[in-house]
Design a protein around this motif. Structure first.
Motif, short mmCIF file in Angstrom:
data_model
loop_
_atom_site.label_atom_id
_atom_site.label_comp_id
_atom_site.label_asym_id
_atom_site.label_seq_id
_atom_site.Cartn_x
_atom_site.Cartn_y
_atom_site.Cartn_z
N GLY A 288 -9.90 -15.59 -15.38
CA GLY A 288 -9.16 -16.59 -14.59
C GLY A 288 -7.97 -16.03 -13.83
N VAL A 289 -7.90 -14.71 -13.68
CA VAL A 289 -6.76 -14.14 -12.93
C VAL A 289 -7.01 -14.32 -11.43
CG1 VAL A 289 -5.49 -12.03 -12.38
CG2 VAL A 289 -6.20 -12.49 -14.74
N ARG A 290 -6.01 -14.86 -10.74
CA ARG A 290 -6.11 -15.01 -9.28
C ARG A 290 -5.23 -13.98 -8.59
NH1 ARG A 290 -5.44 -20.02 -11.06
NH2 ARG A 290 -3.21 -19.99 -10.57
N PHE A 291 -5.76 -13.46 -7.49
CA PHE A 291 -4.96 -12.54 -6.67
C PHE A 291 -4.72 -13.22 -5.33
CE2 PHE A 291 -7.18 -9.42 -9.46
CZ PHE A 291 -6.04 -8.85 -10.04
N THR A 292 -3.45 -13.49 -5.03
CA THR A 292 -3.12 -14.19 -3.79
C THR A 292 -2.42 -13.22 -2.84
OG1 THR A 292 -2.58 -15.99 -5.28
CG2 THR A 292 -2.06 -16.33 -2.95
N PRO A 293 -2.93 -13.09 -1.61
CA PRO A 293 -2.26 -12.19 -0.65
C PRO A 293 -0.80 -12.63 -0.43
CG PRO A 293 -4.36 -12.94 0.21
CD PRO A 293 -4.11 -13.74 -1.03
N ILE A 294 0.10 -11.66 -0.37
CA ILE A 294 1.51 -11.98 -0.13
C ILE A 294 2.02 -11.16 1.04
CG2 ILE A 294 2.21 -12.73 -2.44
CD1 ILE A 294 3.16 -9.77 -2.82
N GLU A 295 3.12 -11.66 1.61
CA GLU A 295 3.80 -10.95 2.71
C GLU A 295 4.43 -9.69 2.10
OE1 GLU A 295 4.26 -10.61 6.48
OE2 GLU A 295 3.48 -12.50 5.69
N PRO A 296 3.99 -8.50 2.48
CA PRO A 296 4.57 -7.32 1.84
C PRO A 296 6.01 -7.08 2.31
CG PRO A 296 2.92 -6.69 3.47
CD PRO A 296 2.97 -8.18 3.47
N SER A 297 6.81 -6.55 1.42
CA SER A 297 8.17 -6.14 1.80
C SER A 297 8.13 -4.63 2.05
CB SER A 297 9.15 -6.44 0.66
OG SER A 297 8.84 -5.62 -0.45
N LEU A 298 9.21 -4.11 2.61
CA LEU A 298 9.27 -2.67 2.85
C LEU A 298 9.21 -1.93 1.51
CD1 LEU A 298 9.41 -1.19 5.48
CD2 LEU A 298 11.89 -1.14 5.31
N GLU A 299 9.77 -2.55 0.50
CA GLU A 299 9.75 -1.94 -0.83
C GLU A 299 8.31 -1.83 -1.35
OE1 GLU A 299 12.77 -3.15 -3.41
OE2 GLU A 299 11.99 -1.93 -5.06
N ASP A 300 7.50 -2.88 -1.08
CA ASP A 300 6.09 -2.84 -1.48
C ASP A 300 5.38 -1.65 -0.82
OD1 ASP A 300 6.03 -5.13 -3.09
OD2 ASP A 300 5.75 -6.45 -1.37
N VAL A 301 5.64 -1.47 0.48
CA VAL A 301 4.99 -0.37 1.21
C VAL A 301 5.40 0.97 0.60
CG1 VAL A 301 4.67 0.76 3.44
CG2 VAL A 301 5.04 -1.70 3.35
N PHE A 302 6.69 1.06 0.34
CA PHE A 302 7.23 2.30 -0.21
C PHE A 302 6.56 2.61 -1.56
CE2 PHE A 302 10.72 4.66 -2.30
CZ PHE A 302 10.80 5.69 -1.39
N VAL A 303 6.50 1.61 -2.42
CA VAL A 303 5.90 1.79 -3.74
C VAL A 303 4.41 2.15 -3.59
CG1 VAL A 303 5.27 0.60 -5.88
CG2 VAL A 303 7.56 0.32 -4.93
N ALA A 304 3.73 1.45 -2.68
CA ALA A 304 2.30 1.71 -2.48
C ALA A 304 2.08 3.14 -1.97
CB ALA A 304 1.72 0.71 -1.48
N LEU A 305 2.92 3.57 -1.05
CA LEU A 305 2.79 4.93 -0.52
C LEU A 305 3.00 5.96 -1.61
CD1 LEU A 305 4.71 4.71 2.86
CD2 LEU A 305 2.37 5.48 2.56
N MET A 306 4.02 5.71 -2.45
CA MET A 306 4.34 6.67 -3.50
C MET A 306 3.30 6.66 -4.61
SD MET A 306 6.85 8.15 -2.33
CE MET A 306 7.24 7.73 -0.67
N SER A 307 2.48 5.60 -4.68
CA SER A 307 1.51 5.49 -5.76
C SER A 307 0.27 6.35 -5.51
CB SER A 307 1.07 4.04 -5.94
OG SER A 307 0.20 3.67 -4.89
N GLU A 308 0.13 6.78 -4.26
CA GLU A 308 -1.06 7.57 -3.94
C GLU A 308 -0.89 9.02 -4.36
OE1 GLU A 308 -3.96 6.50 -2.85
OE2 GLU A 308 -2.97 4.60 -3.26
N PRO A 309 -1.90 9.61 -5.02
CA PRO A 309 -1.79 11.02 -5.39
C PRO A 309 -1.55 11.86 -4.13
CG PRO A 309 -3.82 10.03 -6.26
CD PRO A 309 -3.18 9.01 -5.39
#
Ligand SMILES: Nc1ncnc2c1ncn2[C@@H]1O[C@H](COP(=O)(O)OP(=O)(O)OP(=O)(O)O)[C@@H](O)[C@H]1O
Ligand SMILES: [Mg+2]
Length: 315
Positions: A288-309
């Motif tokens: 029952g877990v839902r994933f809802t698209p959200i407006e990304p923040s600059l912090e989200d982008v930064f974290v996502a970029l840093m998460s990639e090997p």
């Protein structure tokens, strides 16, 4: 370009700086227009301070070329220093001098004659005018930063470098500092600022993201955030602690960020990855877990970029 009547504030190509075996800054290619507000962000040791020190003419590049206000980084370093202001990350004031005396000291250093009017302007501008006679060592952290900024502005620079001006400053003083910067931008000053606060970087005209000496992104905050559109989601529908624990077994912690009562998940491969996450949660007994698209923040982008090997590969 030499001879251009109004050259860009900064123009560099392939700038590099090595310290022994460490390439602190690699291949920095950057053009900033006059009056631009530019933010440089990146994790500790990314090379932000080294880049700024090179652009100020303080640190000689190992390779590459650069012009600051049309002046050559190698041959005109002294002229560059006279036209820029620099607030270093570890600035020092003279604790046993007063606010006024500190500004006067920097006026002397820059050979500013008849500095009194400019000093009074800066004191008013930074709202330090009620206590010009107070010793610098008696000031709060925020006031010290404002005084250091006033000192960096005494010679009316056209281009200002601020290395983490708001680190260790309380939110109220950060707000005041922002107002001061806005005033400088209104006067046409170009500002290059590093900051660990991504919400602060969102206010810049353009942002450069550095990682391991490389500029991995350079664009407006809106354009940088657009890269994540549709792939940044918030999870709900089950206890967030459980979702976090289970997803973390397969996804790096940096792809998952908890903000209070929200859990953000970066699905770099979009729908396919979300389906995998749902299947994994089901397999572990959480449905029952839902994933809802959200407006990304600059912090989200930064974290996502840093998460990639391999940083940036998924974007
Ligand atoms: N004078 C120096 N001698 C040797 N290595 C240095 C020197 N200055 C910087 N470095 C190295 O260069 C790299 C980049 O450092 P830099 O201070 O530019 O990073 P930064 O992005 O400003 O980090 P922070 O967010 O911690 O301020 C680091 O690995 C650092 O150890
Ligand atoms: Mg630094």
């Amino acid at each position: 370009m030499p001879g251009t009547p109004n050259p860009p504030a900064i123009e560099t190509r392939g700038l590099r700086r090595a310290f022994d075996s460490v390439d602190a800054v690699k291949n920095l290619t950057l053009t900033l227009r006059r009056g631009e507000f530019f933010g440089l962000v990146g994790p500790d040791g990314a090379g932000k301070s080294t880049a700024i020190r090179m652009l100020c003419g303080i640190l000689k590049p190992t390779a590459g070329e650069g012009r600051i206000l049309g002046l050559d980084l190698y041959h005109d370093a002294e002229a560059i220093k006279s036209r820029i202001g620099y607030l270093s990350q570890s600035f020092t004031l003279y604790g046993d001098l007063t606010i006024s005396e500190n500004i006067e000291f920097f006026a002397d250093l820059h050979g500013v004659e008849n500095y009194q009017r400019r000093r009074d302007e800066l004191l008013a501008f930074t709202r330090l005018d009620p206590f010009p006679g107070r010793l610098a060592q008696a000031l709060s952290g925020g006031m010290k930063k404002k005084l250091a900024l006033a000192c960096a502005l005494i010679h009316t620079p056209e281009l200002l470098f601020l290395d983490e001006p708001s680190t260790g400053v309380d939110p109220v003083s950060r707000g005041e500092f922002r107002t001061i910067l806005k005033g400088l931008l209104d006067q046409g000053v170009t500002i290059v600022m590093t900051t660990p606060y991504l919400d602060e970087a969102e206010r810049c005209d353009r942002v450069g993201m550095m990682h391991q000496g490389k500029l991995i992104r350079l664009d407006t905050p809106v354009a940088i955030k657009a890269e994540l559109q549709g792939r940044m989601v918030a999870a709900s529908g089950a206890p967030l602690g459980d979702i976090y624990k289970i997803l973390k077994q397969r996804w790096p912690a940096t792809a998952l960020v908890r903000y209070g009562d929200r859990l953000h998940f970066f699905a770099g491969r979009g729908a396919e990855e979300l389906a995998e996450a749902t299947a994994w949660l089901n397999q572990k007994g959480v449905s029952g877990v839902r994933f809802t698209p959200i407006e990304p923040s600059l912090e989200d982008v930064f974290v996502a970029l840093m998460s990639e090997p391999k940083v940036g590969a998924a974007l």
